[in-house]
Design an enzyme around this catalytic site. Structure first.
Site, mmCIF file in Angstrom:
data_model
loop_
_atom_site.group_PDB
_atom_site.id
_atom_site.type_symbol
_atom_site.label_atom_id
_atom_site.label_comp_id
_atom_site.label_asym_id
_atom_site.label_seq_id
_atom_site.Cartn_x
_atom_site.Cartn_y
_atom_site.Cartn_z
ATOM 1 N N GLU A 11 -41.836 -18.407 16.421
ATOM 2 C CA GLU A 11 -41.286 -17.215 17.047
ATOM 3 C C GLU A 11 -41.406 -16.040 16.079
ATOM 4 O O GLU A 11 -40.909 -16.101 14.953
ATOM 5 C CB GLU A 11 -39.832 -17.403 17.461
ATOM 6 C CG GLU A 11 -39.312 -16.172 18.208
ATOM 7 C CD GLU A 11 -37.940 -16.316 18.809
ATOM 8 O OE1 GLU A 11 -37.604 -15.480 19.674
ATOM 9 O OE2 GLU A 11 -37.203 -17.234 18.426
ATOM 10 N N GLU A 19 -38.122 -13.603 10.834
ATOM 11 C CA GLU A 19 -37.259 -12.445 11.079
ATOM 12 C C GLU A 19 -36.995 -11.745 9.751
ATOM 13 O O GLU A 19 -36.819 -12.409 8.733
ATOM 14 C CB GLU A 19 -35.947 -12.892 11.721
ATOM 15 C CG GLU A 19 -34.962 -11.781 12.024
ATOM 16 C CD GLU A 19 -35.585 -10.686 12.889
ATOM 17 O OE1 GLU A 19 -35.717 -9.556 12.353
ATOM 18 O OE2 GLU A 19 -35.938 -10.963 14.051
ATOM 19 N N ASP A 38 -42.176 -10.946 6.908
ATOM 20 C CA ASP A 38 -42.984 -10.230 7.886
ATOM 21 C C ASP A 38 -44.042 -11.187 8.427
ATOM 22 O O ASP A 38 -44.990 -11.549 7.739
ATOM 23 C CB ASP A 38 -43.631 -9.023 7.208
ATOM 24 C CG ASP A 38 -44.448 -8.166 8.174
ATOM 25 O OD1 ASP A 38 -44.661 -8.599 9.315
ATOM 26 O OD2 ASP A 38 -44.858 -7.072 7.774
ATOM 27 N N ASP A 68 -40.083 -4.776 18.863
ATOM 28 C CA ASP A 68 -39.712 -3.366 18.814
ATOM 29 C C ASP A 68 -40.836 -2.530 19.427
ATOM 30 O O ASP A 68 -41.971 -2.571 18.961
ATOM 31 C CB ASP A 68 -39.478 -2.954 17.360
ATOM 32 C CG ASP A 68 -38.781 -1.604 17.233
ATOM 33 O OD1 ASP A 68 -38.989 -0.747 18.118
ATOM 34 O OD2 ASP A 68 -38.030 -1.411 16.261
ATOM 35 N N THR A 108 -31.172 -12.647 28.291
ATOM 36 C CA THR A 108 -30.217 -12.145 27.303
ATOM 37 C C THR A 108 -29.467 -10.940 27.865
ATOM 38 O O THR A 108 -29.863 -10.352 28.869
ATOM 39 C CB THR A 108 -30.936 -11.727 26.012
ATOM 40 O OG1 THR A 108 -31.744 -10.569 26.291
ATOM 41 C CG2 THR A 108 -31.825 -12.847 25.503
ATOM 42 N N ARG A 109 -28.413 -10.548 27.172
ATOM 43 C CA ARG A 109 -27.643 -9.386 27.628
ATOM 44 C C ARG A 109 -28.474 -8.110 27.526
ATOM 45 O O ARG A 109 -28.328 -7.198 28.334
ATOM 46 C CB ARG A 109 -26.335 -9.259 26.839
ATOM 47 C CG ARG A 109 -26.480 -9.036 25.351
ATOM 48 C CD ARG A 109 -25.120 -9.165 24.663
ATOM 49 N NE ARG A 109 -25.204 -9.019 23.224
ATOM 50 C CZ ARG A 109 -24.980 -7.869 22.587
ATOM 51 N NH1 ARG A 109 -24.663 -6.791 23.266
ATOM 52 N NH2 ARG A 109 -25.066 -7.811 21.265
ATOM 53 N N GLU A 142 -31.712 -7.970 28.033
ATOM 54 C CA GLU A 142 -32.597 -7.988 29.193
ATOM 55 C C GLU A 142 -31.834 -7.557 30.446
ATOM 56 O O GLU A 142 -32.344 -6.779 31.254
ATOM 57 C CB GLU A 142 -33.179 -9.384 29.389
ATOM 58 C CG GLU A 142 -34.113 -9.472 30.592
ATOM 59 C CD GLU A 142 -34.726 -10.848 30.779
ATOM 60 O OE1 GLU A 142 -35.296 -11.087 31.858
ATOM 61 O OE2 GLU A 142 -34.635 -11.681 29.844
#
Length: 250
Positions: A82, A107, A138, A161, A229-230, A232
């Site tokens: 991910e 992350e 990264d 992002d 998700t919230r 989304e």
């Protein structure tokens, strides 16, 4: 060794990565108490220590480093990578739904990692699943060299992002070069799954990846393991469409 990525001296890093990687420095900040407790308790177990080019605060992994995935997870299983796990919603859902798969998350936002650890701990009644590892680095650079070719079952790039300002588009992670990196990683039956609620970014993704000679658009259906998700839900409530893309080897 002098500072800056020009000093890496490795053609895989490329001559001009600064414009993008400046935005992917290790990002800290104060964590809520529950997230800090989860970090203190679980980080040593799931956060991988990797050699870094410019010291401990750098997010650039040494290009000579190779991760032994089998040794890290103690088994050989389909690997999901991910890219930008954020606060861990997809990571938590995927690890719970597929205990027979291994999940490697990248992350750079440390509070997000802390939040993900808290969610993983809560889902496991205080224990973290054995099939999750996290790298604070990264991904756009690390994945060029860190994993062997053809070793990844799925790559997830969910809601990266969008950098909405035109002058910042160069900072977006989905580029033609990153598509090359993903293609190198994918197993013969591998899938690259992406999602965004930014219309222009979705169009840009299609414009960059659809013509790629090594990748083929296989689906625009929702990714099977991607949770709602919230963020989304907020996007949908604001009238933004969710765009899912899945690419396989051509």
């Amino acid at each position: 060794m002098t500072g800056g990525h020009y000093a890496l001296g490795n053609p895989l890093v490329g001559p001009r990565p600064q414009a993008r990687t400046r935005s992917f420095t290790r990002r800290g900040g104060r964590m809520p108490r529950t997230h800090q407790r989860a970090w203190d308790r679980h980080a040593d177990d799931v956060l991988l220590e990797v050699p870094r080019v410019h010291g401990d605060t750098s997010t650039v992994v040494d290009t000579a480093y190779r991760l032994d995935v089998g040794a890290v997870f103690g088994r050989r299983a389909p690997l999901v990578v991910e890219v930008g796990s954020g606060s861990g919603d997809a990571l938590v859902a995927g690890a719970a739904a597929r205990p027979d798969w291994d999940f490697l998350a990248f992350e750079v936002w440390r509070p997000g990692i802390g939040h993900a650890l808290a969610k993983l701990s809560q889902a496991g009644d205080g224990q973290l699943p054995a099939n999750v590892r996290v790298v604070e680095a990264d991904a756009s650079l690390a994945l060029r060299t860190m994993l062997p070719p053809g070793s990844v079952h799925e790559v997830w790039t969910f809601f990266p992002d969008p950098w909405p300002k035109t002058r910042h588009h160069k900072r977006r992670i989905v580029t033609a070069g990153f598509a090359d990196t993903v293609l190198r990683l994918l197993a013969p039956d591998g899938v690259w799954r992406l999602a965004t609620d930014a219309e222009d970014y979705a169009l840009a993704m299609r414009g960059l990846i659809d013509p790629h000679p090594g990748l083929r658009l296989a689906s625009t259906d929702r990714a099977p393991l991607r949770p709602v998700t919230r963020f989304e839900r907020r996007g949908v409530e604001a009238g933004r469409a969710i765009h899912d893309l899945a690419y396989v080897r051509a």
